[in-house]
Motif scaffolding. Sequence first.
Motif, PDB file in Angstrom:
ATOM      1  N   GLU A 138       0.834  -1.204   0.000  1.00  0.00           N
ATOM      2  CA  GLU A 138       0.000   0.000   0.000  1.00  0.00           C
ATOM      3  C   GLU A 138       0.870   1.256   0.000  1.00  0.00           C
ATOM      4  N   ASP A 139       1.990   1.213   0.713  1.00  0.00           N
ATOM      5  CA  ASP A 139       2.913   2.358   0.706  1.00  0.00           C
ATOM      6  C   ASP A 139       3.468   2.584  -0.698  1.00  0.00           C
ATOM      7  N   ARG A 140       3.798   1.512  -1.394  1.00  0.00           N
ATOM      8  CA  ARG A 140       4.323   1.642  -2.758  1.00  0.00           C
ATOM      9  C   ARG A 140       3.231   2.141  -3.708  1.00  0.00           C
ATOM     10  N   GLU A 141       1.991   1.706  -3.502  1.00  0.00           N
ATOM     11  CA  GLU A 141       0.879   2.234  -4.298  1.00  0.00           C
ATOM     12  C   GLU A 141       0.736   3.736  -4.072  1.00  0.00           C
ATOM     13  N   THR A 142       0.891   4.158  -2.838  1.00  0.00           N
ATOM     14  CA  THR A 142       0.799   5.581  -2.507  1.00  0.00           C
ATOM     15  C   THR A 142       1.884   6.373  -3.222  1.00  0.00           C
ATOM     16  N   LEU A 143       3.095   5.835  -3.312  1.00  0.00           N
ATOM     17  CA  LEU A 143       4.180   6.528  -4.018  1.00  0.00           C
ATOM     18  C   LEU A 143       3.842   6.686  -5.500  1.00  0.00           C
ATOM     19  N   ILE A 144       3.303   5.629  -6.106  1.00  0.00           N
ATOM     20  CA  ILE A 144       2.904   5.705  -7.518  1.00  0.00           C
ATOM     21  C   ILE A 144       1.794   6.744  -7.686  1.00  0.00           C
ATOM     22  N   ARG A 145       0.802   6.681  -6.826  1.00  0.00           N
ATOM     23  CA  ARG A 145      -0.319   7.619  -6.889  1.00  0.00           C
ATOM     24  C   ARG A 145       0.175   9.066  -6.751  1.00  0.00           C
ATOM     25  N   GLN A 146       1.114   9.301  -5.828  1.00  0.00           N
ATOM     26  CA  GLN A 146       1.652  10.647  -5.626  1.00  0.00           C
ATOM     27  C   GLN A 146       2.424  11.113  -6.858  1.00  0.00           C
ATOM     28  N   ALA A 147       3.195  10.223  -7.451  1.00  0.00           N
ATOM     29  CA  ALA A 147       3.951  10.580  -8.654  1.00  0.00           C
ATOM     30  C   ALA A 147       3.010  11.004  -9.779  1.00  0.00           C
ATOM     31  N   VAL A 148       1.915  10.267  -9.964  1.00  0.00           N
ATOM     32  CA  VAL A 148       0.935  10.621 -10.988  1.00  0.00           C
ATOM     33  C   VAL A 148       0.297  11.973 -10.651  1.00  0.00           C
ATOM     34  N   ALA A 149      -0.073  12.159  -9.390  1.00  0.00           N
ATOM     35  CA  ALA A 149      -0.690  13.421  -8.970  1.00  0.00           C
ATOM     36  C   ALA A 149       0.250  14.602  -9.175  1.00  0.00           C
ATOM     37  N   ASP A 150       1.553  14.352  -9.054  1.00  0.00           N
ATOM     38  CA  ASP A 150       2.545  15.411  -9.236  1.00  0.00           C
ATOM     39  C   ASP A 150       2.883  15.663 -10.706  1.00  0.00           C
ATOM     40  N   GLY A 151       2.252  14.913 -11.614  1.00  0.00           N
ATOM     41  CA  GLY A 151       2.411  15.178 -13.033  1.00  0.00           C
ATOM     42  C   GLY A 151       3.298  14.239 -13.814  1.00  0.00           C
ATOM     43  N   ALA A 152       3.822  13.214 -13.172  1.00  0.00           N
ATOM     44  CA  ALA A 152       4.661  12.263 -13.912  1.00  0.00           C
ATOM     45  C   ALA A 152       3.788  11.412 -14.825  1.00  0.00           C
ATOM     46  N   ASN A 153       4.239  11.246 -16.054  1.00  0.00           N
ATOM     47  CA  ASN A 153       3.541  10.314 -16.935  1.00  0.00           C
ATOM     48  C   ASN A 153       4.446   9.153 -17.330  1.00  0.00           C
ATOM     49  N   THR A 154       5.656   9.137 -16.797  1.00  0.00           N
ATOM     50  CA  THR A 154       6.548   7.998 -16.922  1.00  0.00           C
ATOM     51  C   THR A 154       7.104   7.727 -15.535  1.00  0.00           C
ATOM     52  N   ILE A 155       6.875   6.520 -15.044  1.00  0.00           N
ATOM     53  CA  ILE A 155       7.269   6.176 -13.685  1.00  0.00           C
ATOM     54  C   ILE A 155       8.155   4.941 -13.716  1.00  0.00           C
ATOM     55  N   VAL A 156       9.327   5.068 -13.123  1.00  0.00           N
ATOM     56  CA  VAL A 156      10.275   3.966 -13.010  1.00  0.00           C
ATOM     57  C   VAL A 156      10.149   3.422 -11.591  1.00  0.00           C
ATOM     58  N   CYS A 157       9.750   2.164 -11.474  1.00  0.00           N
ATOM     59  CA  CYS A 157       9.604   1.513 -10.169  1.00  0.00           C
ATOM     60  C   CYS A 157      10.773   0.557  -9.994  1.00  0.00           C
ATOM     61  N   VAL A 158      11.606   0.843  -9.009  1.00  0.00           N
ATOM     62  CA  VAL A 158      12.857   0.100  -8.834  1.00  0.00           C
ATOM     63  C   VAL A 158      12.679  -0.979  -7.774  1.00  0.00           C
ATOM     64  N   GLY A 159      12.877  -2.215  -8.155  1.00  0.00           N
ATOM     65  CA  GLY A 159      12.901  -3.309  -7.201  1.00  0.00           C
ATOM     66  C   GLY A 159      11.757  -4.291  -7.368  1.00  0.00           C
ATOM     67  N   TYR A 160      12.057  -5.537  -7.042  1.00  0.00           N
ATOM     68  CA  TYR A 160      11.075  -6.605  -7.200  1.00  0.00           C
ATOM     69  C   TYR A 160       9.886  -6.454  -6.259  1.00  0.00           C
ATOM     70  N   LEU A 161      10.049  -5.701  -5.168  1.00  0.00           N
ATOM     71  CA  LEU A 161       8.942  -5.501  -4.229  1.00  0.00           C
ATOM     72  C   LEU A 161       7.787  -4.741  -4.866  1.00  0.00           C
ATOM     73  N   TYR A 162       8.012  -4.119  -6.015  1.00  0.00           N
ATOM     74  CA  TYR A 162       6.951  -3.377  -6.684  1.00  0.00           C
ATOM     75  C   TYR A 162       5.983  -4.271  -7.454  1.00  0.00           C
ATOM     76  N   GLY A 163       6.226  -5.566  -7.516  1.00  0.00           N
ATOM     77  CA  GLY A 163       5.338  -6.461  -8.262  1.00  0.00           C
ATOM     78  C   GLY A 163       3.864  -6.272  -7.945  1.00  0.00           C
ATOM     79  N   PRO A 164       3.440  -6.417  -6.679  1.00  0.00           N
ATOM     80  CA  PRO A 164       2.025  -6.241  -6.352  1.00  0.00           C
ATOM     81  C   PRO A 164       1.521  -4.811  -6.620  1.00  0.00           C
ATOM     82  N   ALA A 165       2.336  -3.805  -6.352  1.00  0.00           N
ATOM     83  CA  ALA A 165       1.914  -2.419  -6.603  1.00  0.00           C
ATOM     84  C   ALA A 165       1.737  -2.173  -8.096  1.00  0.00           C
ATOM     85  N   LEU A 166       2.551  -2.800  -8.916  1.00  0.00           N
ATOM     86  CA  LEU A 166       2.394  -2.651 -10.365  1.00  0.00           C
ATOM     87  C   LEU A 166       1.134  -3.366 -10.848  1.00  0.00           C
TER      88      LEU A 166
END
Length: 105
Positions: A55-83
């Motif tokens: 959920e914390d990783r989902e929040t980071l993705i959500r914040q990046a989108v809200a801040d205007g990013a349209n390309t997001i690089v998610c580093v690490g295998y722990l991002y599997g479920p968030a992706l």
Amino acid sequence: TGSDNITGIAQCCDVGTLDDESFNQGCWEAVKGYGDENGIEYNYYLPSGEDASDEDRETLIRQAVADGANTIVCVGYLYGPALAWAATEYPDCGDRKSTRLNFSH
């Protein structure tokens, strides 16, 4: 060029820091270099602790989108479920008009 549709880049990390001499640092240097070379804004998002949840990783993705990013690089295998979550949250991923999520590990 490929950068024509990129308006903002975000790097979301799973653990560690940007100067970890490993994946985070290598990806961050690439993000910064690409952003600087192409005049694209970039930012990074770090979890608040080493025990970050999906959920914390989902929040980071959500914040990046809200801040205007349209390309997001998610580093690490722990991002599997968030992706997997992001694929349903942002069903138009990959569309040049929306957010593209890139997984790097």
